[in-house]
Design a protein around this motif. Sequence first.
Motif, PDB file in Angstrom:
ATOM      1  N   GLU A 139       0.776  -1.048   0.085  1.00 23.66           N
ATOM      2  CA  GLU A 139       0.185  -0.001  -0.193  1.00 23.66           C
ATOM      3  C   GLU A 139       0.753   1.326  -0.112  1.00 23.66           C
ATOM      4  O   GLU A 139       0.197   2.340   0.106  1.00 23.66           O
ATOM      5  CB  GLU A 139      -1.008  -0.036   1.216  1.00 23.66           C
ATOM      6  CG  GLU A 139      -1.647  -0.940   1.260  1.00 23.66           C
ATOM      7  CD  GLU A 139      -2.427  -1.481   2.526  1.00 23.66           C
ATOM      8  OE1 GLU A 139      -1.898  -0.752   3.686  1.00 23.66           O
ATOM      9  OE2 GLU A 139      -3.515  -2.065   2.901  1.00 23.66           O
ATOM     10  N   MET A 140       1.997   1.163  -0.111  1.00 25.38           N
ATOM     11  CA  MET A 140       3.109   2.413   0.206  1.00 25.38           C
ATOM     12  C   MET A 140       2.701   3.482  -0.759  1.00 25.38           C
ATOM     13  O   MET A 140       2.921   4.581  -0.243  1.00 25.38           O
ATOM     14  CB  MET A 140       4.583   2.025  -0.024  1.00 25.38           C
ATOM     15  CG  MET A 140       5.029   1.497   1.091  1.00 25.38           C
ATOM     16  SD  MET A 140       6.909   1.003   0.947  1.00 25.38           S
ATOM     17  CE  MET A 140       7.388   0.673   2.589  1.00 25.38           C
ATOM     18  N   ARG A 141       2.262   3.154  -2.178  1.00 22.65           N
ATOM     19  CA  ARG A 141       2.278   4.382  -3.038  1.00 22.65           C
ATOM     20  C   ARG A 141       1.021   5.065  -2.898  1.00 22.65           C
ATOM     21  O   ARG A 141       0.769   5.800  -3.769  1.00 22.65           O
ATOM     22  CB  ARG A 141       2.666   3.837  -4.302  1.00 22.65           C
ATOM     23  CG  ARG A 141       4.050   3.349  -4.499  1.00 22.65           C
ATOM     24  CD  ARG A 141       5.082   4.210  -4.097  1.00 22.65           C
ATOM     25  NE  ARG A 141       4.932   5.587  -4.460  1.00 22.65           N
ATOM     26  CZ  ARG A 141       5.611   5.860  -5.693  1.00 22.65           C
ATOM     27  NH1 ARG A 141       6.437   4.978  -6.316  1.00 22.65           N
ATOM     28  NH2 ARG A 141       5.866   7.044  -6.137  1.00 22.65           N
ATOM     29  N   THR A 142       0.014   4.579  -1.942  1.00 26.35           N
ATOM     30  CA  THR A 142      -1.219   5.303  -1.913  1.00 26.35           C
ATOM     31  C   THR A 142      -1.445   6.555  -1.036  1.00 26.35           C
ATOM     32  O   THR A 142      -2.353   7.020  -1.052  1.00 26.35           O
ATOM     33  CB  THR A 142      -2.328   4.390  -1.503  1.00 26.35           C
ATOM     34  OG1 THR A 142      -2.077   3.708  -0.199  1.00 26.35           O
ATOM     35  CG2 THR A 142      -2.242   3.015  -2.561  1.00 26.35           C
ATOM     36  N   VAL A 161       9.037   7.580  -0.312  1.00 28.70           N
ATOM     37  CA  VAL A 161       8.685   6.352   0.237  1.00 28.70           C
ATOM     38  C   VAL A 161      10.137   5.758   0.560  1.00 28.70           C
ATOM     39  O   VAL A 161      10.835   5.649  -0.292  1.00 28.70           O
ATOM     40  CB  VAL A 161       8.180   5.474  -0.871  1.00 28.70           C
ATOM     41  CG1 VAL A 161       7.974   3.983  -0.130  1.00 28.70           C
ATOM     42  CG2 VAL A 161       6.655   6.075  -1.129  1.00 28.70           C
ATOM     43  N   ILE A 162      10.283   5.033   1.776  1.00 25.06           N
ATOM     44  CA  ILE A 162      11.508   4.248   2.275  1.00 25.06           C
ATOM     45  C   ILE A 162      11.196   2.976   2.156  1.00 25.06           C
ATOM     46  O   ILE A 162      10.366   2.713   2.765  1.00 25.06           O
ATOM     47  CB  ILE A 162      11.728   4.637   3.693  1.00 25.06           C
ATOM     48  CG1 ILE A 162      12.173   6.233   3.669  1.00 25.06           C
ATOM     49  CG2 ILE A 162      13.090   3.894   3.893  1.00 25.06           C
ATOM     50  CD1 ILE A 162      12.411   6.871   5.063  1.00 25.06           C
ATOM     51  N   ALA A 163      11.909   2.195   1.323  1.00 24.22           N
ATOM     52  CA  ALA A 163      11.816   0.816   1.052  1.00 24.22           C
ATOM     53  C   ALA A 163      13.025   0.069   0.467  1.00 24.22           C
ATOM     54  O   ALA A 163      14.018   0.655   0.070  1.00 24.22           O
ATOM     55  CB  ALA A 163      10.706   0.283   0.227  1.00 24.22           C
ATOM     56  N   TYR A 184       7.774  -1.617  -8.210  1.00 28.18           N
ATOM     57  CA  TYR A 184       7.968  -0.274  -8.488  1.00 28.18           C
ATOM     58  C   TYR A 184       7.999  -0.030 -10.167  1.00 28.18           C
ATOM     59  O   TYR A 184       8.625  -1.006 -10.653  1.00 28.18           O
ATOM     60  CB  TYR A 184       8.967   0.371  -7.813  1.00 28.18           C
ATOM     61  CG  TYR A 184       8.512   0.752  -6.436  1.00 28.18           C
ATOM     62  CD1 TYR A 184       8.584   1.963  -5.962  1.00 28.18           C
ATOM     63  CD2 TYR A 184       8.328  -0.307  -5.489  1.00 28.18           C
ATOM     64  CE1 TYR A 184       8.112   2.295  -4.549  1.00 28.18           C
ATOM     65  CE2 TYR A 184       8.266   0.005  -4.021  1.00 28.18           C
ATOM     66  CZ  TYR A 184       8.042   1.223  -3.610  1.00 28.18           C
ATOM     67  OH  TYR A 184       7.530   1.485  -2.352  1.00 28.18           O
ATOM     68  N   ALA A 185       7.343   0.882 -10.651  1.00 28.78           N
ATOM     69  CA  ALA A 185       7.623   1.292 -11.748  1.00 28.78           C
ATOM     70  C   ALA A 185       9.145   1.685 -12.126  1.00 28.78           C
ATOM     71  O   ALA A 185       9.823   2.060 -11.361  1.00 28.78           O
ATOM     72  CB  ALA A 185       6.746   2.493 -12.511  1.00 28.78           C
ATOM     73  N   GLU A 186       9.458   1.479 -13.442  1.00 34.35           N
ATOM     74  CA  GLU A 186      10.987   1.550 -14.051  1.00 34.35           C
ATOM     75  C   GLU A 186      11.224   2.860 -13.763  1.00 34.35           C
ATOM     76  O   GLU A 186      12.461   3.379 -13.173  1.00 34.35           O
ATOM     77  CB  GLU A 186      11.266   1.211 -15.032  1.00 34.35           C
ATOM     78  CG  GLU A 186      12.659   1.639 -15.929  1.00 34.35           C
ATOM     79  CD  GLU A 186      13.483   0.665 -15.190  1.00 34.35           C
ATOM     80  OE1 GLU A 186      14.647   1.186 -15.046  1.00 34.35           O
ATOM     81  OE2 GLU A 186      13.234  -0.529 -14.689  1.00 34.35           O
ATOM     82  N   ALA A 187      10.580   3.906 -13.896  1.00 33.79           N
ATOM     83  CA  ALA A 187      10.807   5.420 -13.451  1.00 33.79           C
ATOM     84  C   ALA A 187      10.964   5.769 -12.101  1.00 33.79           C
ATOM     85  O   ALA A 187      11.881   6.393 -11.616  1.00 33.79           O
ATOM     86  CB  ALA A 187       9.594   6.208 -14.105  1.00 33.79           C
ATOM     87  N   ALA A 240      15.289   6.291  -7.495  1.00 35.64           N
ATOM     88  CA  ALA A 240      15.527   5.985  -6.058  1.00 35.64           C
ATOM     89  C   ALA A 240      16.750   6.179  -5.707  1.00 35.64           C
ATOM     90  O   ALA A 240      17.538   6.235  -6.552  1.00 35.64           O
ATOM     91  CB  ALA A 240      15.192   4.364  -6.181  1.00 35.64           C
ATOM     92  N   LEU A 241      17.011   6.492  -4.367  1.00 32.47           N
ATOM     93  CA  LEU A 241      18.274   7.294  -3.768  1.00 32.47           C
ATOM     94  C   LEU A 241      18.651   6.250  -2.873  1.00 32.47           C
ATOM     95  O   LEU A 241      18.049   5.876  -1.772  1.00 32.47           O
ATOM     96  CB  LEU A 241      17.965   8.536  -3.140  1.00 32.47           C
ATOM     97  CG  LEU A 241      17.463   9.694  -4.389  1.00 32.47           C
ATOM     98  CD1 LEU A 241      17.113  11.047  -3.351  1.00 32.47           C
ATOM     99  CD2 LEU A 241      18.303  10.067  -5.312  1.00 32.47           C
TER     100      LEU A 241
END
Length: 291
Positions: free
Chosen positions: A133-136, A142-144, A150-153, A158-159
């Motif tokens: 549910e993280m992206r809602t 977001v930290i994961a 996740y989408a390629e973009a 991501a850092l």
Amino acid sequence: MRTLPPMSTLRAFEATARTGSITRAAEELCRTHGAVSRQLRQLQEHAGTTLFDKDGTGVRLNARGQAMYDVVRAVFDQLEQGYGRLLDQARGPSLHVACSATFAMRWLVPHLVDFYRLRPDIRIRLSMTSAREMRTEGADVVIAWDLSAYAEADRRRALYLAPATFGPVRAPAYKTPLRAAVRIAHDFTSSAWDQWQRLSGKSIAHGGELTFPHTHLCIEAALAGAGVALVEQRLIHKELRDGQLVAPHGFVRFAGGLMAVPAARELPRDMDVFIGWLRGTLGAEGEEGGS
């Protein structure tokens, strides 16, 4: 001119429909049962139709009431979110951070006091969500550690924050050999066991499996002696230190590591400060704990 019933009647309707009880709605709204009942009657008279049917000593939504509730609930949710953003703006700069409930409870919240000492002018707003549910939540970042869904973009944005090191842990009294142990797995990141086995060269046979939707439940199951859980080292630092859990097979570094995924290409103000603090604090702990 808008054709709307009084807002007080909509609040009474929403609370009654959500709680399923006029009594509970009255308690929530700090009103009497009679006052809420009158507001419901006023709303139904304004609409020219009934919205509830009697259900024993209580009430339940009828078809028209359910349709009305779907609209009112969505509007109230949107209003609540918008008002929350207004409050955030009024209180000063803030960052909305989403992460797993376990990471928030066991690592981030206990460490936030150090961040606030450095930057008391920046507020961190947390959404504790499951991996699925993280992206809602409309978060700034977001930290994961597992970005496979996740989408390629998103993955390109991501850092990197710090290494993620996982190992199988169990209660000291759980003596079953790894090859016959009950495996405790996370519902949404069950591939973690496969990755650990591939990286460590060890395997866990099918002694059974327990699955849970949150890592902290996996940890609690291991503490109770239900089996062996695969957990990131930072999340059980206290239990390992106090001897409540043991990691007889050590920890291995997973590919990718712990990552921060910004919601947009342009980072919000002060995001770089928070990301820098995360890298420094997580990295320091990783060096102390080893991998």
